[in-house]
Design a protein around this motif. Structure first.
Motif, PDB file in Angstrom:
ATOM      1  N   ALA A 165       0.826  -1.211   0.000  1.00 49.84           N
ATOM      2  CA  ALA A 165       0.000   0.000   0.000  1.00 49.84           C
ATOM      3  C   ALA A 165       0.856   1.254   0.000  1.00 49.84           C
ATOM      4  O   ALA A 165       0.538   2.241  -0.681  1.00 49.84           O
ATOM      5  CB  ALA A 165      -0.927   0.009   1.211  1.00 49.84           C
ATOM      6  N   ASN A 166       1.956   1.213   0.731  1.00 44.61           N
ATOM      7  CA  ASN A 166       2.827   2.389   0.777  1.00 44.61           C
ATOM      8  C   ASN A 166       3.572   2.580  -0.536  1.00 44.61           C
ATOM      9  O   ASN A 166       3.728   3.704  -1.028  1.00 44.61           O
ATOM     10  CB  ASN A 166       3.827   2.275   1.926  1.00 44.61           C
ATOM     11  N   LYS A 167       4.051   1.484  -1.102  1.00 43.36           N
ATOM     12  CA  LYS A 167       4.767   1.585  -2.374  1.00 43.36           C
ATOM     13  C   LYS A 167       3.863   2.156  -3.460  1.00 43.36           C
ATOM     14  O   LYS A 167       4.274   3.009  -4.260  1.00 43.36           O
ATOM     15  CB  LYS A 167       5.304   0.209  -2.789  1.00 43.36           C
ATOM     16  N   ALA A 168       2.610   1.705  -3.472  1.00 39.38           N
ATOM     17  CA  ALA A 168       1.653   2.206  -4.462  1.00 39.38           C
ATOM     18  C   ALA A 168       1.376   3.686  -4.231  1.00 39.38           C
ATOM     19  O   ALA A 168       1.260   4.473  -5.191  1.00 39.38           O
ATOM     20  CB  ALA A 168       0.355   1.412  -4.375  1.00 39.38           C
ATOM     21  N   PHE A 169       1.282   4.083  -2.973  1.00 38.74           N
ATOM     22  CA  PHE A 169       1.046   5.491  -2.631  1.00 38.74           C
ATOM     23  C   PHE A 169       2.197   6.369  -3.103  1.00 38.74           C
ATOM     24  O   PHE A 169       1.977   7.421  -3.722  1.00 38.74           O
ATOM     25  CB  PHE A 169       0.862   5.619  -1.119  1.00 38.74           C
ATOM     26  N   VAL A 170       3.413   5.961  -2.822  1.00 36.81           N
ATOM     27  CA  VAL A 170       4.584   6.760  -3.204  1.00 36.81           C
ATOM     28  C   VAL A 170       4.643   6.923  -4.723  1.00 36.81           C
ATOM     29  O   VAL A 170       4.883   8.030  -5.238  1.00 36.81           O
ATOM     30  CB  VAL A 170       5.884   6.118  -2.676  1.00 36.81           C
ATOM     31  N   GLU A 171       4.416   5.831  -5.445  1.00 34.31           N
ATOM     32  CA  GLU A 171       4.441   5.893  -6.911  1.00 34.31           C
ATOM     33  C   GLU A 171       3.338   6.802  -7.447  1.00 34.31           C
ATOM     34  O   GLU A 171       3.560   7.608  -8.349  1.00 34.31           O
ATOM     35  CB  GLU A 171       4.292   4.487  -7.495  1.00 34.31           C
ATOM     36  N   ALA A 172       2.131   6.665  -6.891  1.00 26.41           N
ATOM     37  CA  ALA A 172       0.998   7.474  -7.347  1.00 26.41           C
ATOM     38  C   ALA A 172       1.221   8.947  -7.043  1.00 26.41           C
ATOM     39  O   ALA A 172       0.894   9.821  -7.866  1.00 26.41           O
ATOM     40  CB  ALA A 172      -0.288   6.986  -6.693  1.00 26.41           C
ATOM     41  N   TYR A 173       1.783   9.236  -5.877  1.00 29.09           N
ATOM     42  CA  TYR A 173       2.034  10.630  -5.495  1.00 29.09           C
ATOM     43  C   TYR A 173       3.060  11.265  -6.434  1.00 29.09           C
ATOM     44  O   TYR A 173       2.865  12.377  -6.928  1.00 29.09           O
ATOM     45  CB  TYR A 173       2.521  10.697  -4.043  1.00 29.09           C
ATOM     46  N   LYS A 174       4.147  10.538  -6.679  1.00 26.77           N
ATOM     47  CA  LYS A 174       5.176  11.055  -7.576  1.00 26.77           C
ATOM     48  C   LYS A 174       4.624  11.291  -8.978  1.00 26.77           C
ATOM     49  O   LYS A 174       4.936  12.287  -9.632  1.00 26.77           O
ATOM     50  CB  LYS A 174       6.360  10.081  -7.635  1.00 26.77           C
ATOM     51  N   ALA A 175       3.795  10.356  -9.442  1.00 26.03           N
ATOM     52  CA  ALA A 175       3.225  10.467 -10.787  1.00 26.03           C
ATOM     53  C   ALA A 175       2.305  11.680 -10.905  1.00 26.03           C
ATOM     54  O   ALA A 175       2.285  12.365 -11.937  1.00 26.03           O
ATOM     55  CB  ALA A 175       2.458   9.197 -11.134  1.00 26.03           C
ATOM     56  N   LYS A 176       1.554  11.963  -9.841  1.00 25.20           N
ATOM     57  CA  LYS A 176       0.577  13.053  -9.903  1.00 25.20           C
ATOM     58  C   LYS A 176       1.194  14.418  -9.628  1.00 25.20           C
ATOM     59  O   LYS A 176       0.826  15.414 -10.255  1.00 25.20           O
ATOM     60  CB  LYS A 176      -0.558  12.797  -8.909  1.00 25.20           C
ATOM     61  N   TYR A 177       2.144  14.465  -8.700  1.00 20.86           N
ATOM     62  CA  TYR A 177       2.651  15.764  -8.258  1.00 20.86           C
ATOM     63  C   TYR A 177       4.103  16.034  -8.643  1.00 20.86           C
ATOM     64  O   TYR A 177       4.605  17.135  -8.424  1.00 20.86           O
ATOM     65  CB  TYR A 177       2.484  15.895  -6.742  1.00 20.86           C
ATOM     66  N   GLY A 178       4.783  15.031  -9.180  1.00 20.81           N
ATOM     67  CA  GLY A 178       6.146  15.250  -9.656  1.00 20.81           C
ATOM     68  C   GLY A 178       7.189  15.363  -8.576  1.00 20.81           C
ATOM     69  O   GLY A 178       8.307  15.828  -8.828  1.00 20.81           O
ATOM     70  N   SER A 179       6.869  14.960  -7.361  1.00 14.44           N
ATOM     71  CA  SER A 179       7.828  14.985  -6.259  1.00 14.44           C
ATOM     72  C   SER A 179       7.459  13.892  -5.271  1.00 14.44           C
ATOM     73  O   SER A 179       6.365  13.314  -5.342  1.00 14.44           O
ATOM     74  CB  SER A 179       7.820  16.353  -5.559  1.00 14.44           C
ATOM     75  N   ALA A 180       8.359  13.622  -4.331  1.00  8.13           N
ATOM     76  CA  ALA A 180       8.117  12.561  -3.357  1.00  8.13           C
ATOM     77  C   ALA A 180       7.217  13.057  -2.227  1.00  8.13           C
ATOM     78  O   ALA A 180       7.284  14.224  -1.841  1.00  8.13           O
ATOM     79  CB  ALA A 180       9.440  12.066  -2.793  1.00  8.13           C
ATOM     80  N   PRO A 181       6.381  12.188  -1.685  1.00  5.94           N
ATOM     81  CA  PRO A 181       5.560  12.567  -0.529  1.00  5.94           C
ATOM     82  C   PRO A 181       6.395  12.585   0.741  1.00  5.94           C
ATOM     83  O   PRO A 181       7.504  12.035   0.777  1.00  5.94           O
ATOM     84  CB  PRO A 181       4.515  11.457  -0.472  1.00  5.94           C
ATOM     85  N   ASP A 182       5.862  13.209   1.776  1.00  8.75           N
ATOM     86  CA  ASP A 182       6.502  13.139   3.080  1.00  8.75           C
ATOM     87  C   ASP A 182       5.519  12.540   4.091  1.00  8.75           C
ATOM     88  O   ASP A 182       4.434  12.078   3.723  1.00  8.75           O
ATOM     89  CB  ASP A 182       7.014  14.519   3.527  1.00  8.75           C
TER      90      ASP A 182
END
Length: 376
Positions: free
Chosen positions: A287-304
């Motif tokens: 779930a976390n890996k999918a979240f990180v990938e989706a966040y990067k794809a949508k916003y162009g940067s890593a989540p915190d």
């Protein structure tokens, strides 16, 4: 012919009118009160806004709530508690939101959360970590681990690794969250038998910390504990190294200092910085890996951490809506949120305790090679 046409028009009109309330009922309005302007608060607010909106879009696309659709309504309070109060009132009384995610700052939470609690509108915070936030009322929750749940573990790790005997503290004296963090830090240091040899303060908007750091340097502490937001903490760490406080003097920070911006602003000076958190980017879970990938794809940067905690907050709310059978009964919805237990989120299995505090495993993170990693 005319009579038949009239009957058809009447039937069509009746159908159209009947369809309107159904469409409205299918919209679950989410108030997102996050600071996306207003100085350092925007570092956290922007991340939380993104995390919450990403979760809402994913839930809508999944069809998990059937005909119900989550409709985020974001309002920027600019880190101003007066604006937060006005926004809460507008979201509750005019927009008729079902839940509020936020606000960014704890000071604002203490001012505005009582309004939502009185209106029986649940609030799920994802960055308020000072003691007493859920105690505002039974409709107030948080996914952000309180300082008291994470800092003792950070200090215990530092004691085991570095065996410090003395410490200095520096914290924001005009911020509710940081004053509370100072108290948590001081209590932990006292319990560990570490002598505090210097205590300094600063105020919001300060950019020059040389006077305070010069006094701290003269006291020669083994560790320095900072009660500040990410931008303030980064400036303090950077200026400390510039003044000659050695890399061997380890910095420990408040939960609020966790941000991808800390390394951006402090650079190599922040190497070895220690902090506690309920999440980190390399958390080995699907779930976390999918979240990180989706966040990067949508916003162009890593989540915190704050983006993750906001994402989890919306996930928790949606699960509660499903278990409550909708949002028509505020008391039933509140109870469903409170009953959250071992729900899979990007933070891992998540539960609320009886005081509406998050139950999760705190992690000690070290800033190393430009990003937070599990301290080894």
């Amino acid at each position: 012919m005319h009579a038949r046409l009239t009957r058809l028009l009447i039937a069509a009109t009746a159908f159209s009118l009947a369809a309107v309330p159904a469409a409205i009922a299918a919209d679950v309005k989410l108030g997102i009160v996050q600071s996306t302007s207003g100085g350092s608060a925007a570092l956290y607010g922007t991340m939380q806004k993104n995390g919450a909106e990403l979760a809402a879009a994913e839930i809508n696309a999944s069809g998990k709530l059937g005909d119900l659709k989550l409709v985020p309504i974001h309002q920027d309070d600019a880190g101003d508690r007066g604006q937060t109060v006005n926004i809460f009132q507008r979201l509750i009384n005019q927009d008729k939101v079902t839940v509020i995610f936020g606000p960014t700052l704890t000071t604002s939470a203490f001012a505005a959360d009582p309004i939502a609690n009185a209106a029986k509108v649940p609030v799920i915070a994802s960055s308020n970590t000072a003691p007493g936030v859920p105690a505002i009322g039974e409709y107030i929750f948080r996914t952000s681990a309180p300082e008291a749940a994470v800092f003792p573990g950070v200090l215990a790790y530092a004691v085991k690794r570095y065996q410090p005997k003395t410490a200095a503290q520096i914290y924001g004296i005009d911020d509710v969250l940081m004053k509370a963090a100072y108290g948590v830090h001081k209590a932990a240091l006292d319990k560990a038998g570490i002598k505090v040899v210097a205590t300094e303060t600063f105020q919001k908007g300060d950019v020059d910390y040389s006077a305070q750091l010069t006094k701290i340097k003269a006291a020669n502490p083994d560790i320095i504990v900072v009660g500040g937001l990410a931008e303030e903490t980064a400036n303090i760490v950077r200026q400390a190294r510039q003044l000659g406080i050695p890399q061997s003097t380890v910095f420990l920070g408040a939960n609020a200092a966790i941000s991808t911006k800390l390394n951006d602003l402090a650079g190599p000076a922040a190497q070895g910085f220690l902090v506690g958190s309920g999440w980190f980017i390399d958390f080995d879970m699907p779930a976390n890996k999918a979240f990180v990938e989706a966040y990067k794809a949508k916003y162009g940067s890593a989540p915190d951490t704050f983006a993750a905690q906001a994402h989890a907050a919306v996930t928790i709310f949606a699960d509660a809506v499903k278990r409550a059978g909708g949002v028509s009964d505020p008391a039933k919805l509140r109870a469903a949120i409170a009953d959250t237990k071992d729900l899979q989120t990007v933070l891992g299995p998540f539960s609320f305790d009886k005081d509406r505090e998050p139950v999760l495993v705190a992690k000690v993170l070290e800033l190393k090679d430009g990003k937070f990693q599990l301290a080894q």
